[in-house]
Write an enzyme that holds these catalytic residues in place. Sequence first.
Site, PDB file in Angstrom:
ATOM      1  N   GLY A   1      -5.118  -1.133  10.481  1.00 53.18           N
ATOM      2  CA  GLY A   1      -4.228  -2.099  11.130  1.00 53.18           C
ATOM      3  C   GLY A   1      -4.738  -3.518  11.272  1.00 53.18           C
ATOM      4  O   GLY A   1      -4.031  -4.370  11.796  1.00 53.18           O
TER       5      GLY A   1
ATOM      6  N   GLU B   1     -10.447   3.124   9.668  1.00 54.13           N
ATOM      7  CA  GLU B   1      -9.781   3.583   8.443  1.00 54.13           C
ATOM      8  C   GLU B   1      -8.817   2.479   8.017  1.00 54.13           C
ATOM      9  O   GLU B   1      -7.605   2.622   8.065  1.00 54.13           O
ATOM     10  CB  GLU B   1      -9.066   4.928   8.654  1.00 54.13           C
ATOM     11  CG  GLU B   1      -8.198   4.973   9.871  1.00 54.13           C
ATOM     12  CD  GLU B   1      -7.514   6.311  10.107  1.00 54.13           C
ATOM     13  OE1 GLU B   1      -8.102   7.353   9.772  1.00 54.13           O
ATOM     14  OE2 GLU B   1      -6.405   6.295  10.644  1.00 54.13           O
TER      15      GLU B   1
ATOM     16  N   GLY C   1      -7.049  -0.231   5.490  1.00 56.56           N
ATOM     17  CA  GLY C   1      -6.585  -0.320   4.119  1.00 56.56           C
ATOM     18  C   GLY C   1      -6.416  -1.789   3.745  1.00 56.56           C
ATOM     19  O   GLY C   1      -7.176  -2.372   2.983  1.00 56.56           O
ATOM     20  N   ARG C   2      -5.409  -2.383   4.381  1.00 58.74           N
ATOM     21  CA  ARG C   2      -4.994  -3.747   4.057  1.00 58.74           C
ATOM     22  C   ARG C   2      -6.137  -4.766   4.030  1.00 58.74           C
ATOM     23  O   ARG C   2      -6.282  -5.527   3.086  1.00 58.74           O
ATOM     24  CB  ARG C   2      -3.973  -4.194   5.113  1.00 58.74           C
ATOM     25  CG  ARG C   2      -3.285  -5.512   4.828  1.00 58.74           C
ATOM     26  CD  ARG C   2      -2.403  -5.909   6.029  1.00 58.74           C
ATOM     27  NE  ARG C   2      -1.659  -4.781   6.548  1.00 58.74           N
ATOM     28  CZ  ARG C   2      -0.447  -4.401   6.132  1.00 58.74           C
ATOM     29  NH1 ARG C   2       0.157  -5.114   5.223  1.00 58.74           N
ATOM     30  NH2 ARG C   2       0.160  -3.350   6.650  1.00 58.74           N
TER      31      ARG C   2
ATOM     32  N   ARG D   1       6.949  -5.264  -0.137  1.00 61.29           N
ATOM     33  CA  ARG D   1       6.830  -5.795   1.222  1.00 61.29           C
ATOM     34  C   ARG D   1       7.832  -6.891   1.555  1.00 61.29           C
ATOM     35  O   ARG D   1       8.420  -6.871   2.641  1.00 61.29           O
ATOM     36  CB  ARG D   1       5.399  -6.250   1.519  1.00 61.29           C
ATOM     37  CG  ARG D   1       4.383  -5.102   1.390  1.00 61.29           C
ATOM     38  CD  ARG D   1       3.003  -5.456   1.912  1.00 61.29           C
ATOM     39  NE  ARG D   1       3.007  -5.671   3.338  1.00 61.29           N
ATOM     40  CZ  ARG D   1       3.071  -6.832   3.930  1.00 61.29           C
ATOM     41  NH1 ARG D   1       3.091  -7.947   3.230  1.00 61.29           N
ATOM     42  NH2 ARG D   1       3.099  -6.919   5.231  1.00 61.29           N
TER      43      ARG D   1
ATOM     44  N   TYR E   1      10.025  -5.728   4.658  1.00 60.60           N
ATOM     45  CA  TYR E   1       9.721  -6.324   5.967  1.00 60.60           C
ATOM     46  C   TYR E   1      10.030  -7.816   6.037  1.00 60.60           C
ATOM     47  O   TYR E   1       9.680  -8.468   7.021  1.00 60.60           O
ATOM     48  CB  TYR E   1       8.228  -6.176   6.315  1.00 60.60           C
ATOM     49  CG  TYR E   1       7.599  -4.838   6.063  1.00 60.60           C
ATOM     50  CD1 TYR E   1       8.007  -3.714   6.777  1.00 60.60           C
ATOM     51  CD2 TYR E   1       6.562  -4.697   5.145  1.00 60.60           C
ATOM     52  CE1 TYR E   1       7.408  -2.494   6.557  1.00 60.60           C
ATOM     53  CE2 TYR E   1       5.950  -3.471   4.923  1.00 60.60           C
ATOM     54  CZ  TYR E   1       6.381  -2.378   5.630  1.00 60.60           C
ATOM     55  OH  TYR E   1       5.786  -1.169   5.421  1.00 60.60           O
TER      56      TYR E   1
ATOM     57  N   CYS F   1      19.064  -4.148  -9.083  1.00 59.64           N
ATOM     58  CA  CYS F   1      20.424  -4.408  -8.603  1.00 59.64           C
ATOM     59  C   CYS F   1      20.504  -4.198  -7.095  1.00 59.64           C
ATOM     60  O   CYS F   1      21.205  -3.311  -6.600  1.00 59.64           O
ATOM     61  CB  CYS F   1      21.410  -3.506  -9.326  1.00 59.64           C
ATOM     62  SG  CYS F   1      21.478  -3.894 -11.078  1.00 59.64           S
ATOM     63  N   GLU F   2      19.723  -4.956  -6.387  1.00 56.43           N
ATOM     64  CA  GLU F   2      19.672  -4.958  -4.924  1.00 56.43           C
ATOM     65  C   GLU F   2      19.427  -6.407  -4.568  1.00 56.43           C
ATOM     66  O   GLU F   2      18.444  -6.992  -5.038  1.00 56.43           O
ATOM     67  CB  GLU F   2      18.466  -4.147  -4.428  1.00 56.43           C
ATOM     68  CG  GLU F   2      18.644  -2.669  -4.338  1.00 56.43           C
ATOM     69  CD  GLU F   2      19.533  -2.241  -3.194  1.00 56.43           C
ATOM     70  OE1 GLU F   2      19.643  -2.985  -2.209  1.00 56.43           O
ATOM     71  OE2 GLU F   2      20.130  -1.159  -3.318  1.00 56.43           O
TER      72      GLU F   2
HETATM   73  C1  PLP Z   1      -1.548   3.181   7.016  1.00 55.28           C
HETATM   74  C2  PLP Z   1      -2.651   3.741   7.807  1.00 55.28           C
HETATM   75  C3  PLP Z   1      -3.909   3.134   7.805  1.00 55.28           C
HETATM   76  C4  PLP Z   1      -4.195   1.853   7.103  1.00 55.28           C
HETATM   77  O1  PLP Z   1      -3.485   0.800   7.640  1.00 55.28           O
HETATM   78  P1  PLP Z   1      -3.814  -0.705   7.201  1.00 55.28           P
HETATM   79  O2  PLP Z   1      -2.742  -1.491   7.905  1.00 55.28           O
HETATM   80  O3  PLP Z   1      -3.688  -0.745   5.742  1.00 55.28           O
HETATM   81  O4  PLP Z   1      -5.188  -1.019   7.676  1.00 55.28           O
HETATM   82  C5  PLP Z   1      -4.906   3.770   8.497  1.00 55.28           C
HETATM   83  N1  PLP Z   1      -4.703   4.907   9.177  1.00 55.28           N
HETATM   84  C6  PLP Z   1      -3.505   5.510   9.215  1.00 55.28           C
HETATM   85  C7  PLP Z   1      -3.352   6.770   9.971  1.00 55.28           C
HETATM   86  C8  PLP Z   1      -2.433   4.944   8.543  1.00 55.28           C
HETATM   87  O5  PLP Z   1      -1.235   5.546   8.602  1.00 55.28           O
END
Ligand code: PLP
Length: 421
Positions: free
Chosen positions: A230, A272, A274-275, A310, A314, A341-342
């Site tokens: 997050g 954990e 990602g982004r 995205r 969003y 076609c959206e």
């Molecule tokens: C999507 C997700 C992440 C990664 O979120 P980011 O916004 O990419 O950091 C981590 N943990 C869980 C459980 C998720 O669903």
Amino acid sequence: MADKSLPFSKEQIEKIIETHPTPFHIYDEKAIRENVQYFKKAFSWNDGFKEYFAIKAAPNPYLMKVLREEGCGIDCSSIAELELAKRVGMSGDEIMLTSNDTPAHEFQKAKDLGAIINLDDISHINFVEKNVGLPETICMRYNPGDLKAGNLIIGHPEDAKYGFTHNQMIDGYRILKEKGVKHFGIHTMVASNELSADYFIETAEILFKLIVEVYEKTGIKIEFANLGGGIGIPYKPEEKAVDLEYVSAGIEKLYNKMIVGNGLSPLKIYFELGRSITGPYGYLVTKVRHIKKTYKSFAGLDACMVDLMRPALYGAYHHITVVGKENQTATEKYDVTGSLCENNDKFAIGRVLPELSPNDILVIHDAGAHGHSMGFNYNGKLKSAELLLRENGDVAEIRRAETIDDYFTTLDFDGLKEFTV
Ligand SMILES: *Cc1c(COP(=O)(O)O)cnc(C)c1O
């Protein structure tokens, strides 16, 4: 101010396009490695600190290999993601399963791999015990409810489908201890794409408080705290990246007071993310196909929302660089569209850019997480290739583009397979 420069020159990208036609995603290996190194250094005060890369953000085995070399584990939430972990050669506590509404076979696969299972609900204690047997280590996902304000993408924690309530957490640890579980973790994730550094320090405080309470009520010493994903990224040039050194220092202070102070150390800190790990280091490279002028001006690209959802999903901002026109004044206003076609298949609405012509190369920034991976095949659109810009400047194809044959692989044109009901 966020840096929106490119890791390749106009000549380099034109050369790449000669052999790999647009659209494609390209990831900057060097920047990804340096980013993880910086993150790990910021938290080096914590013994056992680990980032479990949320593989859903960019599920490519080559990217995962790069991240693994930098010490990352993998955070999975489906059977396919667990299989990816396995095929990359990962096992044991390198893997975390943070899923929800989880089927038994997914728990089984996680258990077979020796992964850390993070339960999403108190009823899953019995479900796991009955279907696959409880492992020695278990983690539980906490939903702090109204203790914590949510944010735009995830919403209010009370409305979120994820995690245990406060009382369920205490009961959960008690039950698991009785059932013989030996090692315990705690997890929470209540925001997505959050740019406030203090938000993550507050999240740690909520978890540390609960860790103290769990010890007082059950005698369990929790061994790791997973602060989730997050952490946001500055999609807009005027935004600023989260200062991870500040986040780390804030968490360290609370750790010393609440964890060390209550005799509960060592506690390993996990994330954990990602982004914030790969997001800024992935670029969607595309060309202008047509310029259309009706009531507005439209720049139609060869990429579409299949490559990056995205903006459509969003209303998210993604910065766009017109290659070779970086120093040209932006004078024209365009809706930058794909061919689906959206009508929401637009990478930008009313974006002021230098005047565009067909074949101009556009680079859409910050597509390195939740970009290629989110795409679908709606409207018969095919997913693009993924390339890796190596540290020495070479380029490797790490996923080929889909073909028409891929699109038809789940269909059988040789006749219906009828069955009796
Ligand atoms: C999507 C997700 C992440 C990664 O979120 P980011 O916004 O990419 O950091 C981590 N943990 C869980 C459980 C998720 O669903």
